[in-house]
Design a protein around this motif. Sequence first.
Motif, PDB file in Angstrom:
ATOM      1  N   PRO A 197      42.831  33.034  41.155  1.00 20.68           N
ATOM      2  CA  PRO A 197      42.284  31.792  41.728  1.00 20.68           C
ATOM      3  C   PRO A 197      42.312  31.820  43.253  1.00 20.68           C
ATOM      4  O   PRO A 197      43.211  32.385  43.870  1.00 20.68           O
ATOM      5  CB  PRO A 197      43.211  30.712  41.179  1.00 20.68           C
ATOM      6  CG  PRO A 197      43.842  31.308  39.976  1.00 20.68           C
ATOM      7  CD  PRO A 197      43.984  32.766  40.271  1.00 20.68           C
ATOM      8  N   LYS A 198      41.309  31.186  43.836  1.00 14.95           N
ATOM      9  CA  LYS A 198      41.261  31.010  45.278  1.00 14.95           C
ATOM     10  C   LYS A 198      40.432  29.779  45.580  1.00 14.95           C
ATOM     11  O   LYS A 198      39.703  29.275  44.729  1.00 14.95           O
ATOM     12  CB  LYS A 198      40.679  32.247  45.961  1.00 14.95           C
ATOM     13  CG  LYS A 198      39.353  32.729  45.409  1.00 14.95           C
ATOM     14  CD  LYS A 198      38.970  34.057  46.033  1.00 14.95           C
ATOM     15  CE  LYS A 198      37.704  34.618  45.433  1.00 14.95           C
ATOM     16  NZ  LYS A 198      37.342  35.933  46.000  1.00 14.95           N
ATOM     17  N   ASN A 199      40.583  29.295  46.812  1.00 12.49           N
ATOM     18  CA  ASN A 199      39.844  28.106  47.267  1.00 12.49           C
ATOM     19  C   ASN A 199      40.080  26.909  46.358  1.00 12.49           C
ATOM     20  O   ASN A 199      39.162  26.194  45.977  1.00 12.49           O
ATOM     21  CB  ASN A 199      38.340  28.400  47.362  1.00 12.49           C
ATOM     22  CG  ASN A 199      38.028  29.560  48.281  1.00 12.49           C
ATOM     23  OD1 ASN A 199      38.709  29.763  49.273  1.00 12.49           O
ATOM     24  ND2 ASN A 199      37.012  30.325  47.944  1.00 12.49           N
ATOM     25  N   TYR A 230      49.343  13.929  45.562  1.00 12.37           N
ATOM     26  CA  TYR A 230      49.014  14.734  44.396  1.00 12.37           C
ATOM     27  C   TYR A 230      48.522  16.112  44.845  1.00 12.37           C
ATOM     28  O   TYR A 230      47.910  16.256  45.902  1.00 12.37           O
ATOM     29  CB  TYR A 230      47.907  14.075  43.567  1.00 12.37           C
ATOM     30  CG  TYR A 230      48.321  12.779  42.901  1.00 12.37           C
ATOM     31  CD1 TYR A 230      48.678  12.748  41.561  1.00 12.37           C
ATOM     32  CD2 TYR A 230      48.349  11.586  43.619  1.00 12.37           C
ATOM     33  CE1 TYR A 230      49.043  11.563  40.941  1.00 12.37           C
ATOM     34  CE2 TYR A 230      48.721  10.403  43.016  1.00 12.37           C
ATOM     35  CZ  TYR A 230      49.067  10.383  41.666  1.00 12.37           C
ATOM     36  OH  TYR A 230      49.435   9.211  41.063  1.00 12.37           O
ATOM     37  N   HIS A 231      48.787  17.115  44.038  1.00 16.37           N
ATOM     38  CA  HIS A 231      48.161  18.418  44.219  1.00 16.37           C
ATOM     39  C   HIS A 231      48.107  19.117  42.869  1.00 16.37           C
ATOM     40  O   HIS A 231      48.780  18.714  41.908  1.00 16.37           O
ATOM     41  CB  HIS A 231      48.900  19.276  45.255  1.00 16.37           C
ATOM     42  CG  HIS A 231      50.135  19.952  44.749  1.00 16.37           C
ATOM     43  ND1 HIS A 231      51.361  19.332  44.727  1.00 16.37           N
ATOM     44  CD2 HIS A 231      50.337  21.197  44.230  1.00 16.37           C
ATOM     45  CE1 HIS A 231      52.274  20.148  44.242  1.00 16.37           C
ATOM     46  NE2 HIS A 231      51.666  21.304  43.919  1.00 16.37           N
ATOM     47  N   CYS A 232      47.253  20.157  42.808  1.00 18.38           N
ATOM     48  CA  CYS A 232      47.115  20.900  41.560  1.00 18.38           C
ATOM     49  C   CYS A 232      47.351  22.378  41.833  1.00 18.38           C
ATOM     50  O   CYS A 232      47.224  22.858  42.959  1.00 18.38           O
ATOM     51  CB  CYS A 232      45.747  20.688  40.924  1.00 18.38           C
ATOM     52  SG  CYS A 232      44.374  21.405  41.869  1.00 18.38           S
ATOM     53  N   GLN A 233      47.685  23.089  40.787  1.00 14.39           N
ATOM     54  CA  GLN A 233      47.880  24.541  40.851  1.00 14.39           C
ATOM     55  C   GLN A 233      47.000  25.197  39.798  1.00 14.39           C
ATOM     56  O   GLN A 233      47.019  24.804  38.636  1.00 14.39           O
ATOM     57  CB  GLN A 233      49.342  24.894  40.591  1.00 14.39           C
ATOM     58  CG  GLN A 233      49.616  26.404  40.532  1.00 14.39           C
ATOM     59  CD  GLN A 233      51.062  26.709  40.213  1.00 14.39           C
ATOM     60  OE1 GLN A 233      51.928  26.510  41.058  1.00 14.39           O
ATOM     61  NE2 GLN A 233      51.321  27.168  39.011  1.00 14.39           N
ATOM     62  N   SER A 234      46.188  26.173  40.231  1.00 14.77           N
ATOM     63  CA  SER A 234      45.345  26.919  39.293  1.00 14.77           C
ATOM     64  C   SER A 234      45.910  28.315  39.149  1.00 14.77           C
ATOM     65  O   SER A 234      46.358  28.918  40.125  1.00 14.77           O
ATOM     66  CB  SER A 234      43.904  26.982  39.801  1.00 14.77           C
ATOM     67  OG  SER A 234      43.854  27.568  41.084  1.00 14.77           O
ATOM     68  N   ASP A 235      45.891  28.826  37.932  1.00 12.69           N
ATOM     69  CA  ASP A 235      46.434  30.167  37.725  1.00 12.69           C
ATOM     70  C   ASP A 235      45.753  30.848  36.546  1.00 12.69           C
ATOM     71  O   ASP A 235      45.263  30.198  35.623  1.00 12.69           O
ATOM     72  CB  ASP A 235      47.954  30.112  37.516  1.00 12.69           C
ATOM     73  CG  ASP A 235      48.342  29.350  36.273  1.00 12.69           C
ATOM     74  OD1 ASP A 235      48.421  29.957  35.202  1.00 12.69           O
ATOM     75  OD2 ASP A 235      48.553  28.119  36.367  1.00 12.69           O
ATOM     76  N   ASN A 236      45.642  32.188  36.647  1.00 16.20           N
ATOM     77  CA  ASN A 236      45.244  33.043  35.529  1.00 16.20           C
ATOM     78  C   ASN A 236      46.086  34.306  35.606  1.00 16.20           C
ATOM     79  O   ASN A 236      47.059  34.362  36.380  1.00 16.20           O
ATOM     80  CB  ASN A 236      43.730  33.333  35.551  1.00 16.20           C
ATOM     81  CG  ASN A 236      43.285  34.090  36.784  1.00 16.20           C
ATOM     82  OD1 ASN A 236      44.104  34.631  37.542  1.00 16.20           O
ATOM     83  ND2 ASN A 236      41.998  34.148  37.013  1.00 16.20           N
ATOM     84  N   ASP A 278      38.012  28.654  42.360  1.00 15.41           N
ATOM     85  CA  ASP A 278      37.183  29.818  42.086  1.00 15.41           C
ATOM     86  C   ASP A 278      38.072  30.877  41.458  1.00 15.41           C
ATOM     87  O   ASP A 278      38.982  31.402  42.104  1.00 15.41           O
ATOM     88  CB  ASP A 278      36.567  30.327  43.387  1.00 15.41           C
ATOM     89  CG  ASP A 278      35.666  31.524  43.175  1.00 15.41           C
ATOM     90  OD1 ASP A 278      35.280  31.777  42.012  1.00 15.41           O
ATOM     91  OD2 ASP A 278      35.336  32.206  44.158  1.00 15.41           O
ATOM     92  N   ALA A 279      37.847  31.182  40.184  1.00 10.11           N
ATOM     93  CA  ALA A 279      38.696  32.134  39.480  1.00 10.11           C
ATOM     94  C   ALA A 279      37.907  32.765  38.341  1.00 10.11           C
ATOM     95  O   ALA A 279      37.004  32.163  37.763  1.00 10.11           O
ATOM     96  CB  ALA A 279      39.945  31.451  38.931  1.00 10.11           C
ATOM     97  N   GLN A 306      47.848  32.944  41.181  1.00  9.96           N
ATOM     98  CA  GLN A 306      47.820  31.487  41.206  1.00  9.96           C
ATOM     99  C   GLN A 306      47.570  31.018  42.626  1.00  9.96           C
ATOM    100  O   GLN A 306      47.769  31.763  43.591  1.00  9.96           O
ATOM    101  CB  GLN A 306      49.120  30.901  40.667  1.00  9.96           C
ATOM    102  CG  GLN A 306      50.354  31.247  41.499  1.00  9.96           C
ATOM    103  CD  GLN A 306      51.628  30.691  40.884  1.00  9.96           C
ATOM    104  OE1 GLN A 306      51.724  30.537  39.683  1.00  9.96           O
ATOM    105  NE2 GLN A 306      52.604  30.394  41.726  1.00  9.96           N
ATOM    106  N   PHE A 307      47.145  29.756  42.714  1.00  7.47           N
ATOM    107  CA  PHE A 307      46.810  29.200  44.026  1.00  7.47           C
ATOM    108  C   PHE A 307      47.034  27.697  43.979  1.00  7.47           C
ATOM    109  O   PHE A 307      46.586  27.024  43.046  1.00  7.47           O
ATOM    110  CB  PHE A 307      45.353  29.502  44.374  1.00  7.47           C
ATOM    111  CG  PHE A 307      45.035  29.405  45.835  1.00  7.47           C
ATOM    112  CD1 PHE A 307      45.023  30.520  46.639  1.00  7.47           C
ATOM    113  CD2 PHE A 307      44.761  28.176  46.424  1.00  7.47           C
ATOM    114  CE1 PHE A 307      44.717  30.439  47.983  1.00  7.47           C
ATOM    115  CE2 PHE A 307      44.464  28.070  47.762  1.00  7.47           C
ATOM    116  CZ  PHE A 307      44.447  29.214  48.550  1.00  7.47           C
ATOM    117  N   ASN A 308      47.757  27.159  44.979  1.00  9.08           N
ATOM    118  CA  ASN A 308      48.005  25.722  45.080  1.00  9.08           C
ATOM    119  C   ASN A 308      46.988  25.077  46.009  1.00  9.08           C
ATOM    120  O   ASN A 308      46.655  25.624  47.062  1.00  9.08           O
ATOM    121  CB  ASN A 308      49.411  25.445  45.615  1.00  9.08           C
ATOM    122  CG  ASN A 308      50.483  25.711  44.576  1.00  9.08           C
ATOM    123  OD1 ASN A 308      50.218  25.666  43.381  1.00  9.08           O
ATOM    124  ND2 ASN A 308      51.681  26.007  45.028  1.00  9.08           N
ATOM    125  N   SER A 309      46.551  23.910  45.597  1.00 12.93           N
ATOM    126  CA  SER A 309      45.650  23.158  46.457  1.00 12.93           C
ATOM    127  C   SER A 309      46.446  22.483  47.561  1.00 12.93           C
ATOM    128  O   SER A 309      47.681  22.388  47.501  1.00 12.93           O
ATOM    129  CB  SER A 309      44.898  22.090  45.649  1.00 12.93           C
ATOM    130  OG  SER A 309      45.778  21.044  45.294  1.00 12.93           O
TER     131      SER A 309
END
Length: 814
Positions: free
Chosen positions: A498-500, A561-567, A524-525, A571-574
Amino acid sequence: MSFTAAASGFLVFLLSVPVVQGQHGWGVTYTPTEICALKGSTVDIRCTYRYPANLDNLTITAEKTSWFTKQEGDEPVDLRTDSEYEGRVEYHGDQKNCSLRITDLRETDSAVYKFRFITNHPTGKFTGSPGVTLTVTDLQVQVTRSSVTRYYTQAELKCHSSCRLAGRPSYVWYKNGQKIKEGTSSSYTDYFYRGDRHSCAVKGQEDFHSPPVCVNGHTCIRVTYANRSICALKGSSVDISCTYSSYGHSVESKFWFSPKHSRRWQDSSQPEDLSGDSEYAGRVHQLEAERGRSTLRITDLRESDSAEYRFKFKTQSFQWGNYFPGTTLTVTDLQVQVTKLSVNRHSTWAKLKCHSSCRLASYVWYRNGQNIKEGTSSSYTGYFDPGDSYSCAVKGFEDFRSPSVYSPKVPSVLVSPSGETVEGSSVNLTCSSDANPAATYTWYKENGNPDHKPLKTGPQLDFVSIQSSDSGEYYCAAENSLGGKRSDSISVNVTYGPKNTSVLVSPSGETVEGSSVTLTCSSDANPAATYTWYKENRTLHQGPEESYSFTSISSEDSGTYHCQSDNQYGQFNSSSLFIDVQYAPKVPSVLVSSSGEIVEGSSVNLTCSSDANPAATYTWYKENEASPEASGQTFTITDIRPEHSGNYYCEAQNRRGRHTSTLQLTVMAAPWKSTAAAVTTTLLLVIILLIFVFLWIRRKRASKQPSGPGERPDNGLQLNQGHVCDTSAAAQTQPTDRQDDLYYATVHFSKTQTDPLYSNFRPQRREEEEETVQYAAVNFKRPQTDPGTRSQEADEDPSELYSTVQKPYANPRF
């Protein structure tokens, strides 16, 4: 004498003066106009040409150039299409210079050569005259003078050519293949024995020997090759033959060799038998069909077999030398060359040429393996379907056909390495297609490229460090002069972490309590990410959903609030997003600075507070008064008076709404005033009691006396029940003698009640209520009237005035 390329041949200039031919800006200049060249060598014929820059408002350019020696009708025959020069002529030059190169010169090439150019002007054709005269000559050894004895012959030899050699050339003389003399003289005189054989060459062109001669004619030792040069097809067999004479001497040894392999000889000056060479193992045979004749047969010819081959023999007293030229073999592979003329949707009009590195006699043409044409022409012109293949062969050697030519088959694309394509790795796409002539390749990216602009030309498309933006559908196109095909598309799926990652709120703008709000995590992932939602680092939700929703958002939902995306690749934190929920003020809280009784003369702070977003503004009002008392969160009353008592309310307001709260304010009199009021009240009661007694006694007296005319009856004393006692003077008697006037007062008794201060303020009950009695001073006034003024006094109320005494609420300003 002038030489072209090294070891390629020499030129002899008989006339080196330039000749200019032309008029009105048109012209050709040849330098020189006469050239003499040796047979087998290479010659360059040069010129310059000119034409007007503009003619009839047209910018002139040369569109076609050619060289010729003969004409068919009115049209010159381009040397490039003349079968006699096929494969031996080359054109060089630009818009000013012109050059013709002829290789492997033959005596039949002797001719006058002219240059012709055609421009874009309708009449813009020009031929340069008189041209260049080329003479091709072969060196010859001539015996000019001789004297014969029993054992030897004395003779003078001359190295002769059919044209004069320019400058001061140097000559090399050979005896029995051995170099014996070098100098500027073309003549050589010596004693010659019967076994001697002589030849000559020009210095720098030793490969072009003259034919060897014997002073004594045919009785000399010699080797004569059947062919000076042979062209053979790759894969075929060739026979190289010679005749030799040992002049009666017994031959002890004989073999064939090639100077090309001299570096592999044990002694480079001593040739070695070709049959012992590993490159020719099993492919060379020496044949002796008759005495004095030898043949070298080479089978399964290879292009590497192209070389010069010589025969050597040795007698007891003599050996044939190593330096005389032998037979030059050229091994060629037939190739079909394609010149595309025009292409339409279904076929191609093209010209084919059966090409080899040497001149051949007769050709056979094949289409899809079937014989379609035979003849001396090496060219074939016609329509070609995309699926057709063409080949050619030499008549008599049909088993040695050229490779077939055909348009490209559907290309295939190979991705390396196979498997997953991870961002940052090195990836290569390779395009290949079966085609002859060899195909050229062009790469395209199908999606995101509406104009279909090529990415790259060449069989490979390389990504040194592939990026996510490189994902997409790729294909390649293979094309040659007979047509083209494109490959199927291949998908390149670049995986990456993930990025951006970012958070978006919908709807945008201000967030109002009670509205529906959705937070969306964008990332984007590849492969798609899973998402984890946080509020102040507290986990709210985790899953594949990229949205987090509030059906009816409340003020408690305000926060960061924030979100974290990962695969599997990372991973990437907003960045954090603050949600500010706006709402109208809640019911305000009202506080009074005094926790006990509010005493007259003190200072009191009334404070109003309310939970609101944006922050509320505050306004204070007193009940039944239109104008606000104060603005601000705190309302301060200094030197409070009893008249400040009453109901107050504050209003909290922002752009989302308003709310109010009410409090009751009771001001207690000062302690000293209460004491004075009590004393006053007691004194007043005593006075009233005395008045009662006085009136009662007087009434008693009056009842004992008769009433005279004009007397009034006594007014009785009336008491009002309740907290207020109202005593009114009713007696209207007018005594004959002077008496004091009596004034009455109305006395109010009031109880102080404890009231709640505000709606959510819990009042404290006092154990007992105390009465506050306020008294009014009673003033007794004696009227100063004379008896003569009686009638006036009769109009006045003898009870004069009474005072109302009540709890004071007067404004402290008064």
